[in-house]
Design an enzyme around this catalytic site. Structure first.
Site, mmCIF file in Angstrom:
data_model
loop_
_atom_site.group_PDB
_atom_site.id
_atom_site.type_symbol
_atom_site.label_atom_id
_atom_site.label_comp_id
_atom_site.label_asym_id
_atom_site.label_seq_id
_atom_site.Cartn_x
_atom_site.Cartn_y
_atom_site.Cartn_z
ATOM 1 N N HIS A 100 25.819 39.900 -31.989
ATOM 2 C CA HIS A 100 25.568 38.499 -31.646
ATOM 3 C C HIS A 100 24.277 38.135 -32.384
ATOM 4 O O HIS A 100 23.363 38.960 -32.471
ATOM 5 C CB HIS A 100 25.272 38.294 -30.163
ATOM 6 C CG HIS A 100 26.359 38.704 -29.229
ATOM 7 N ND1 HIS A 100 26.469 39.975 -28.742
ATOM 8 C CD2 HIS A 100 27.352 37.982 -28.650
ATOM 9 C CE1 HIS A 100 27.497 40.039 -27.906
ATOM 10 N NE2 HIS A 100 28.056 38.847 -27.831
ATOM 11 N N ASP A 103 21.143 39.188 -30.585
ATOM 12 C CA ASP A 103 20.784 40.607 -30.407
ATOM 13 C C ASP A 103 19.945 41.083 -31.567
ATOM 14 O O ASP A 103 19.038 41.885 -31.390
ATOM 15 C CB ASP A 103 21.994 41.567 -30.431
ATOM 16 C CG ASP A 103 23.187 41.094 -29.677
ATOM 17 O OD1 ASP A 103 22.991 40.537 -28.600
ATOM 18 O OD2 ASP A 103 24.313 41.315 -30.182
HETATM 19 C C1 XUL Z 1 31.485 40.299 -22.805
HETATM 20 C C2 XUL Z 1 31.959 40.733 -24.126
HETATM 21 C C3 XUL Z 1 31.165 40.262 -25.287
HETATM 22 C C4 XUL Z 1 31.981 39.947 -26.496
HETATM 23 C C5 XUL Z 1 31.224 39.330 -27.624
HETATM 24 O O1 XUL Z 1 32.250 40.727 -21.743
HETATM 25 O O2 XUL Z 1 32.915 41.458 -24.234
HETATM 26 O O3 XUL Z 1 30.206 41.219 -25.582
HETATM 27 O O4 XUL Z 1 32.614 41.078 -26.984
HETATM 28 O O5 XUL Z 1 30.557 38.177 -27.263
#
Ligand code: XUL
Ligand code: CO
Length: 435
Positions: A100, A103
């Site tokens: 993300h 992060d």
């Molecule tokens: C949350 C989840 C996230 C997604 C990406 O449950 O799975 O980490 O994979 O946003």
């Protein structure tokens, strides 16, 4: 380069090995069904769990040892984490990673400052990827942590929040493209509702679709040719998330004319929260030509939370790999361990044990699934079960060229239909022969 892990590079030592820091089954070069394990499995590590997961839970503070991290939002700290991460990827023989935007780099006071630090981190990631031959499986924008997104991002009641999310998606897509990302994920953590009492569902879904159409436009504009993935999850943090499962996502994509641009990124613990098996979610997606990628984890079935555990259950990994192999294997997708160590597994060494456990479980799942397919008895059984459709009448019905009256006349002639056993238990036992 400084070494951050007091762990040697993990090697394949075979099933007899007693060394916990070795692969017993994952042997990257080994061929399974004519393709190497590395090419089949395309393992990825998620930056959010591996580098940023502290082990905090609603009842207590983080437990994870991260001696390299000073806890600050400084550029130096963000850059240092990258070196640690690439050492980990190298030692664990993981070729891909996912992030993300928030992060890898912190959100600072203003949008320009935030984008500037993100650019610096992406510059460094570009260098590290080249140096260590690593690839970005997918990137995504974190549109669920900041309080402004508390009531949604692309489904927020507030236009200013929606615009903020749009800019963040654009920037995250730009960074994904710069890093040669093979796909881009939309997980709508807050795209749902807490209660229907205050929610205009139709408006929110229209807005979500409009956002995704704008993302498609931008994808074309910058020449990003990887697929978009929607990642279904039914709830948590919302009471109801619009992208609740494979079928709901496919329906949404079809309704809004988005099918050709999207596939699904399916996660085991999300499937179980939706009351499905992971195999069900994969099958529904694959049958629609939309099996994109996998967030490989597991949950505790009787707990009801998204616990994101490392996948170690061979029945699970076998069923996942059966569906993936039958769908022709991954193309742009892979197995991203969207999984975190338990709070009790707090040492830096545990990061390795956790990934080794998941990688070995999937290596075995791959070998078992491939053996089941090569053996052919399971697929032959299913084929035979539907063989009455391999007739002129069957083909006519499937082509949509039959009428109720025609079938009624046929049924009249045939009398009481003969049916045969589904043999569920026999087939479960057959699968056990391979496990
Ligand atoms: C949350 C989840 C996230 C997604 C990406 O449950 O799975 O980490 O994979 O946003
Ligand atoms: Co996920």
């Amino acid at each position: 380069m400084a070494e951050y892990f007091n762990v040697p590079a993990i090697e394949f030592e075979g099933p007899q090995s007693r060394n916990p820091l070795a692969f017993k089954h994952y042997n990257p070069e080994e061929l399974v069904g004519g393709k190497s394990m590395a090419e089949h499995l395309r393992f990825a590590s998620p930056y959010w769990h591996t580098m940023r997961g502290t082990g905090a839970d609603p009842f207590g503070a983080g437990t994870m040892e991260m001696p390299w991290d000073d806890g600050s939002d400084s550029e130096a700290n963000a850059l240092k984490r990258l070196d640690v991460f690439f050492e980990f990827l190298n030692k664990c023989k993981i070729d891909y990673y996912c992030w993300h935007d928030r992060d890898i780099a912190p959100e600072l006071a203003t949008i320009p400052e935030t984008n500037a630090i993100l650019d610096k981190v992406v510059d460094r990631l570009e260098e590290l990827q080249k140096e260590h031959n690593k690839k970005l499986l997918w990137g995504t924008a974190c549109l669920f942590v900041h309080p402004r997104y508390g009531q949604g991002a692309a489904t927020s009641p507030f236009l200013d929040v929606y615009a903020r999310a749009a800019g963040q998606i654009r920037k995250a897509m730009e960074c994904t493209k710069r890093l040669g990302g093979e796909g881009y994920v939309f997980w709508g953590g807050r795209e749902g509702y807490a209660t229907l009492i205050n929610t205009n569902v139709k408006k929110e879904l229209d807005h979500l679709a409009a956002m995704l159409h704008m993302a498609v436009d931008y994808k074309k504009e910058i020449g990003f040719d990887g697929p978009f993935y929607i990642e279904p999850k039914p709830q948590e943090p919302t009471t109801h998330q619009y992208d609740s499962d494979s079928a709901a996502c496919l329906n949404f994509l079809r309704e809004y004319g988005l099918m050709e641009h999207f596939k699904l990124n399916l996660e085991t613990n999300h499937a179980t929260l939706a009351g499905h098996t992971m195999q069900h979610e994969l099958r529904i997606a694959a049958d629609a030509g939309a099996l994109g990628s996998v967030d490989a984890n597991d949950g505790t079935a009787n707990c009801g939370w998204d616990t994101d555990e490392f996948p170690t259950d061979l029945y699970l990994t076998t069923s996942v790999m059966l569906e993936v192999l039958r769908a022709g294997g991954f193309t742009t997708g892979g197995l991203n361990f969207d999984a975190k160590r338990r709070r009790d597994s707090f040492t830096t060494e545990d990061l390795f044990h956790a990934h080794i456990a998941g990688m070995d479980a999937f290596a075995r799942g791959l070998k078992i699934a491939n053996a089941i397919i090569e053996d052919g008895r399971l697929d032959d059984f299913v084929k035979a079960r539907y063989s009455s459709w391999d007739s002129d009448l069957g083909r006519k019905i499937e082509a949509g060229e039959c009428s109720l009256a025609e079938l009624e006349a046929y049924a009249l002639e045939r009398g009481e239909p003969e049916i045969s056993s589904g043999r569920q238990e026999m087939l479960e036992s057959l699968i056990n022969q391979f496990i």
